[in-house]
Motif scaffolding. Structure first.
Motif, PDB file in Angstrom:
ATOM      1  N   VAL A 166       0.861  -1.185   0.000  1.00 52.34           N
ATOM      2  CA  VAL A 166       0.000   0.000   0.000  1.00 52.34           C
ATOM      3  C   VAL A 166       0.892   1.227   0.000  1.00 52.34           C
ATOM      4  O   VAL A 166       1.979   1.225   0.593  1.00 52.34           O
ATOM      5  N   THR A 167       0.442   2.274  -0.681  1.00 51.94           N
ATOM      6  CA  THR A 167       1.157   3.549  -0.686  1.00 51.94           C
ATOM      7  C   THR A 167       0.179   4.700  -0.591  1.00 51.94           C
ATOM      8  O   THR A 167      -0.964   4.598  -1.054  1.00 51.94           O
ATOM      9  N   ASP A 168       0.647   5.792   0.021  1.00 52.40           N
ATOM     10  CA  ASP A 168      -0.111   7.041  -0.013  1.00 52.40           C
ATOM     11  C   ASP A 168       0.551   8.045  -0.946  1.00 52.40           C
ATOM     12  O   ASP A 168       0.174   9.209  -0.979  1.00 52.40           O
ATOM     13  N   GLY A 169       1.530   7.594  -1.721  1.00 47.11           N
ATOM     14  CA  GLY A 169       2.284   8.456  -2.611  1.00 47.11           C
ATOM     15  C   GLY A 169       3.570   8.965  -2.000  1.00 47.11           C
ATOM     16  O   GLY A 169       4.515   9.283  -2.726  1.00 47.11           O
ATOM     17  N   ARG A 170       3.635   9.026  -0.704  1.00 45.58           N
ATOM     18  CA  ARG A 170       4.847   9.460   0.002  1.00 45.58           C
ATOM     19  C   ARG A 170       5.543   8.264   0.664  1.00 45.58           C
ATOM     20  O   ARG A 170       6.767   8.185   0.687  1.00 45.58           O
TER      21      ARG A 170
ATOM     22  N   MET B 144       3.835   5.565  11.242  1.00 45.34           N
ATOM     23  CA  MET B 144       3.459   5.351   9.842  1.00 45.34           C
ATOM     24  C   MET B 144       3.355   3.861   9.536  1.00 45.34           C
ATOM     25  O   MET B 144       2.445   3.421   8.818  1.00 45.34           O
ATOM     26  N   LEU B 145       4.249   3.064  10.073  1.00 46.22           N
ATOM     27  CA  LEU B 145       4.173   1.617   9.885  1.00 46.22           C
ATOM     28  C   LEU B 145       2.843   1.081  10.397  1.00 46.22           C
ATOM     29  O   LEU B 145       2.163   0.300   9.707  1.00 46.22           O
ATOM     30  N   ALA B 146       2.442   1.514  11.574  1.00 46.99           N
ATOM     31  CA  ALA B 146       1.176   1.045  12.159  1.00 46.99           C
ATOM     32  C   ALA B 146      -0.011   1.477  11.317  1.00 46.99           C
ATOM     33  O   ALA B 146      -0.961   0.707  11.110  1.00 46.99           O
ATOM     34  N   THR B 147       0.028   2.695  10.813  1.00 47.10           N
ATOM     35  CA  THR B 147      -1.071   3.216   9.996  1.00 47.10           C
ATOM     36  C   THR B 147      -1.227   2.422   8.708  1.00 47.10           C
ATOM     37  O   THR B 147      -2.342   2.009   8.335  1.00 47.10           O
ATOM     38  N   LEU B 148      -0.120   2.196   8.010  1.00 47.71           N
ATOM     39  CA  LEU B 148      -0.194   1.500   6.729  1.00 47.71           C
ATOM     40  C   LEU B 148      -0.460   0.012   6.917  1.00 47.71           C
ATOM     41  O   LEU B 148      -1.138  -0.619   6.104  1.00 47.71           O
ATOM     42  N   ARG B 149       0.051  -0.554   7.994  1.00 51.38           N
ATOM     43  CA  ARG B 149      -0.240  -1.954   8.315  1.00 51.38           C
ATOM     44  C   ARG B 149      -1.749  -2.149   8.507  1.00 51.38           C
ATOM     45  O   ARG B 149      -2.352  -3.088   7.964  1.00 51.38           O
ATOM     46  N   LYS B 150      -2.350  -1.245   9.251  1.00 54.87           N
ATOM     47  CA  LYS B 150      -3.789  -1.317   9.506  1.00 54.87           C
ATOM     48  C   LYS B 150      -4.587  -1.114   8.222  1.00 54.87           C
ATOM     49  O   LYS B 150      -5.586  -1.809   7.974  1.00 54.87           O
ATOM     50  N   ALA B 151      -4.157  -0.169   7.387  1.00 54.38           N
ATOM     51  CA  ALA B 151      -4.858   0.090   6.122  1.00 54.38           C
ATOM     52  C   ALA B 151      -4.814  -1.134   5.213  1.00 54.38           C
ATOM     53  O   ALA B 151      -5.818  -1.487   4.568  1.00 54.38           O
ATOM     54  N   LEU B 152      -3.666  -1.800   5.160  1.00 52.99           N
ATOM     55  CA  LEU B 152      -3.554  -2.980   4.302  1.00 52.99           C
ATOM     56  C   LEU B 152      -4.419  -4.121   4.823  1.00 52.99           C
ATOM     57  O   LEU B 152      -5.105  -4.798   4.047  1.00 52.99           O
ATOM     58  N   ASP B 153      -4.409  -4.346   6.134  1.00 53.15           N
ATOM     59  CA  ASP B 153      -5.264  -5.390   6.708  1.00 53.15           C
ATOM     60  C   ASP B 153      -6.737  -5.151   6.367  1.00 53.15           C
ATOM     61  O   ASP B 153      -7.452  -6.071   5.952  1.00 53.15           O
ATOM     62  N   ALA B 154      -7.178  -3.908   6.565  1.00 53.62           N
ATOM     63  CA  ALA B 154      -8.583  -3.585   6.304  1.00 53.62           C
ATOM     64  C   ALA B 154      -8.931  -3.799   4.838  1.00 53.62           C
ATOM     65  O   ALA B 154     -10.011  -4.315   4.502  1.00 53.62           O
ATOM     66  N   HIS B 155      -8.020  -3.408   3.957  1.00 53.23           N
ATOM     67  CA  HIS B 155      -8.258  -3.587   2.516  1.00 53.23           C
ATOM     68  C   HIS B 155      -8.351  -5.062   2.150  1.00 53.23           C
ATOM     69  O   HIS B 155      -9.264  -5.473   1.405  1.00 53.23           O
ATOM     70  N   MET B 156      -7.443  -5.875   2.649  1.00 53.64           N
ATOM     71  CA  MET B 156      -7.453  -7.295   2.296  1.00 53.64           C
ATOM     72  C   MET B 156      -8.741  -7.968   2.749  1.00 53.64           C
ATOM     73  O   MET B 156      -9.299  -8.810   2.034  1.00 53.64           O
ATOM     74  N   LEU B 157      -9.221  -7.588   3.914  1.00 50.26           N
ATOM     75  CA  LEU B 157     -10.492  -8.144   4.381  1.00 50.26           C
ATOM     76  C   LEU B 157     -11.657  -7.621   3.547  1.00 50.26           C
ATOM     77  O   LEU B 157     -12.576  -8.372   3.200  1.00 50.26           O
ATOM     78  N   ALA B 158     -11.626  -6.331   3.207  1.00 53.70           N
ATOM     79  CA  ALA B 158     -12.742  -5.719   2.473  1.00 53.70           C
ATOM     80  C   ALA B 158     -12.908  -6.327   1.086  1.00 53.70           C
ATOM     81  O   ALA B 158     -14.037  -6.489   0.609  1.00 53.70           O
ATOM     82  N   ILE B 159     -11.804  -6.654   0.419  1.00 49.78           N
ATOM     83  CA  ILE B 159     -11.907  -7.185  -0.944  1.00 49.78           C
ATOM     84  C   ILE B 159     -11.887  -8.715  -0.966  1.00 49.78           C
ATOM     85  O   ILE B 159     -11.939  -9.318  -2.038  1.00 49.78           O
ATOM     86  N   ASN B 160     -11.811  -9.341   0.204  1.00 45.60           N
ATOM     87  CA  ASN B 160     -11.766 -10.805   0.294  1.00 45.60           C
ATOM     88  C   ASN B 160     -10.575 -11.355  -0.491  1.00 45.60           C
ATOM     89  O   ASN B 160     -10.715 -12.151  -1.419  1.00 45.60           O
ATOM     90  N   ASP B 161      -9.401 -10.935  -0.106  1.00 43.88           N
ATOM     91  CA  ASP B 161      -8.166 -11.291  -0.802  1.00 43.88           C
ATOM     92  C   ASP B 161      -7.991 -12.805  -0.824  1.00 43.88           C
ATOM     93  O   ASP B 161      -7.908 -13.459   0.208  1.00 43.88           O
ATOM     94  N   ASN B 162      -7.885 -13.347  -2.039  1.00 43.34           N
ATOM     95  CA  ASN B 162      -7.726 -14.797  -2.233  1.00 43.34           C
ATOM     96  C   ASN B 162      -6.270 -15.259  -2.213  1.00 43.34           C
ATOM     97  O   ASN B 162      -5.981 -16.436  -2.438  1.00 43.34           O
TER      98      ASN B 162
END
Length: 636
Positions: free
Chosen positions: A345-349, A425-443
């Motif tokens: 995951v990236t926020d551009g920075r 920042m590590l904690a923020t992006l770690r949490k964002a990636l976890d939430a995304h993987m669950l939201a899209i049902n990552d296979n």
């Protein structure tokens, strides 16, 4: 010359009179445009080596001109760092990792029959839709069924008078395969900058110079297509997108989850009459992240068509354009013949990468990739021991987590995942990636061919308990010996994917998993899943129990395996156990003569390494087969 063939500038000028006459006749019969035409000019394998993005060596006046009068997207990303999964997401608006095996490079994802691709939705609304000509959609969609015209002759000129069109033209000028021979031009090898993660070799300099020169050539082809649009009198009724299908092809780019693999170029020109559909004034730069999962929703927004629920992206143009997004997500699973698993995951920075298979090095030899002189030079320097630690890292195993400050470290060589100052920042992006993987049902946790693959099938939590698998996958990938009891217990789980990740965790632990020998031996001998048996066997090889484990891997590498995907997993395991794999030479020779491309490549590589004949320039890839695939438009 067919309509799908790029015209030379001289031929273009020679035909301008006829084109102008035809355009005048078309204007005389066309009704006023009520909806915009949309033209996608797609190039292949491009990072933004473009003047408008600040590249001082680039000569890209066409792209620069579109940016000057349109919108330049500074942080635009493909959702996979390789063509076929990326194109699946663009076509369907569905993340490829939501519909396994579409997340694997060259696979056949099964798109639910109720889902409609963007050309189907546009056609239902009255648009004339053409694709010229590459498909490579990584799924079971029939290209001829979804387009009005598909192939090298496809063109907006086939529509009826006044009908709005959506036309795609794909240019392979900058495709990875074009780097295999040098391309001369205004950029010379001595002019380029070599990033810190690469050695400074003649081959790598040649590839960087060739890439710039191919970009210039591609830019000229874009100019010809835009001139054709203008000659047809359509320029002021057509919104033009230019973007690349995934990131670049220089070493450590395509196939890898770094900026070079995922960051693309994209400029959009919106004519004056449609500029109310823009989020900013012409000439603006959009700095917030955009990803290609947003392309289909954006098309529908521009055309005034409702967005179906399976399309989870957000439109960045049109009446329904969304607020700027905070993040863009990317992925890696099997790349050609090599099995791996990363998410990012990236926020551009900042860029955060999570490696679920850290026991595999970044630089796993891939037959097609290694046709490039840059990769050959890089590995040759590694084998000669002349690389510094930053350059040699590519050939080492991976950390579980990576974090880079892209502003301070654009080459992504200083991993800040263990830096206390970067912990928030590590904690923020770690949490964002976890939430995304669950939201899209990552296979992605499903090894290819295991029960549960698919958009619908993977939503059965009895087969694929995603939250539990994610938790166990994290334990496995961290490689902490304190988790040994949990991993051993996981080998007895009722669900095969959980047993697979328990076994993977024990493999990652290596010698620290010695106490798990009996449980691994039982799994290798009797688990109902061949994927679990493969991982257990490799783990036992690393613990010194080679004879029986190698025999198990050989059995799953040959014709008696349930599928070529299982064979490929077993062959990959054999590649990482060294000389213990010598008994596998007969099965390696067998698959090296077979029809399946990836088995053939891995068989040849295994033969070369086990016989001591391998060099980085060894001819592993079946080039004639690849050229046949290129002619069919199936190679990305």
């Amino acid at each position: 010359m067919t309509r799908g063939t790029t015209l030379s500038r001289r031929a273009m000028l020679g035909n301008m009179g006829a084109l102008a006459a035809a355009a005048a006749a078309a204007r005389a019969t066309a009704a006023p445009a009520a909806r915009p035409n949309i033209l996608w000019i797609v190039s292949e394998d491009n990072n933004p080596y473009v003047g408008a993005y600040g590249d001082k060596l680039a000569h890209t006046p066409t792209i620069d001109g579109l940016a000057a009068k349109g919108l330049l997207y500074r942080h635009v990303y493909s959702n996979a760092p390789v063509c076929a999964p990326s194109r699946f997401g663009i076509l369907t608006g569905v993340y490829p990792e939501s519909c396994a095996p579409a997340n694997q490079m060259r696979a056949v994802g099964k798109l639910p029959k109720a889902f409609r691709t963007y050309p189907e939705l546009l056609r239902a609304a009255g648009y004339f839709c053409t694709n010229n000509s590459k498909t490579d959609y990584n799924c079971d969609v029939d290209p001829k069924a979804i387009w009005d015209e598909q192939g090298g002759e496809s063109h907006w000129r086939g529509r009826r008078a006044g009908q709005p069109f959506m036309a795609v033209f794909n240019y392979e000028t900058t495709h990875e395969s074009r780097l295999f021979q040098p391309t001369a031009g205004r950029v010379k090898p001595e002019m380029v900058r070599i990033p810190a993660y690469l050695p400074d070799t003649p081959g790598i300099r040649r590839d960087y110079a060739s890439y710039h020169n191919l970009m210039e050539k591609m830019d000229g082809q874009l100019a010809e297509r835009l001139a054709e649009l203008a000659a047809d009198g359509l320029a002021e009724d057509t919104i033009v997108f230019h973007y690349s299908d995934n990131g670049g092809v220089l070493p450590r780019s395509k196939r890898y989850c770094y900026e070079e693999g995922l960051r693309c170029e994209m400029v959009v020109y919106v004519p004056p009459k449609w500029q109310h559909l823009m989020p900013a004034r012409p000439g603006s730069e959009i700095a917030t992240p955009v990803s290609f999962i947003d392309l289909a929703p954006t098309l529908l927004s521009l055309a005034g068509i409702a967005q179906p629920a399976q399309m989870v992206g957000k439109p960045f143009l049109g009446a329904r354009r969304a607020k700027p997004q905070r993040y863009a997500f990317g992925m890696r699973n099997r790349m050609d013949e090599r099995v791996d698993f990363s998410r990012t995951v990236t926020d551009g920075r900042w860029r955060y990468i999570r490696n679920y298979m850290p026991h595999r090095p970044w630089g796993q030899h891939q037959a097609f990739e290694w046709l490039a002189k840059g990769y050959q030079d890089w590995e040759a320097a590694h084998r000669a021991g002349t690389l510094n630690p930053v350059q040699d890292r590519f050939f080492q195993t991976k950390p579980y987590e990576e974090l880079y400050d892209l502003a301070a470290d654009p080459d992504e060589i200083r991993n800040l995942a263990g830096d206390a100052a970067a912990a928030p920042m590590l904690a923020t992006l770690r949490k964002a990636l976890d939430a995304h993987m669950l939201a899209i049902n990552d296979n992605g946790f499903l090894p290819e061919g295991m029960a549960g693959e698919g958009y619908v099938e993977s939503r059965d939590r009895r087969v694929y308990p995603l939250a539990d698998v994610m938790a166990l996958g994290a334990v496995a990938a961290r490689g902490d010996a304190a988790d040994l009891p949990r991993l051993v217990a996981g080998l007895s789980h009722a669900t095969s994917v959980m047993r697979y990740w328990a076994a993977t965790g024990l493999l990652i632990l290596g010698a620290k998993a010695a106490a798990a020998r009996p449980a691994l031996a039982q799994a290798m001998q009797s688990d109902t899943s061949p994927h679990v048996r493969i991982v257990a066997a490799e783990a036992l090889c690393r613990l010194g129990d080679a004879p029986d484990a190698v025999a198990a891997l050989i059995a799953l590498s040959g014709d008696q395996a349930p599928s070529w995907q299982v064979q490929l997993h077993a062959l990959n395991a054999l590649c990482f156990i060294g000389d213990a794999a010598q008994p596998a030479l007969p099965v390696a020779r067998q698959v090296a003569q077979g029809d399946q491309e990836y088995l053939r490549s891995l068989g040849r590589y295994l033969i070369a390494t086990l016989t001591g004949s391998y060099t980085p320039a060894s001819p592993i890839f079946d080039y004639e087969h690849m050229m046949e695939q290129v002619r069919k438009g199936k190679f990305g």
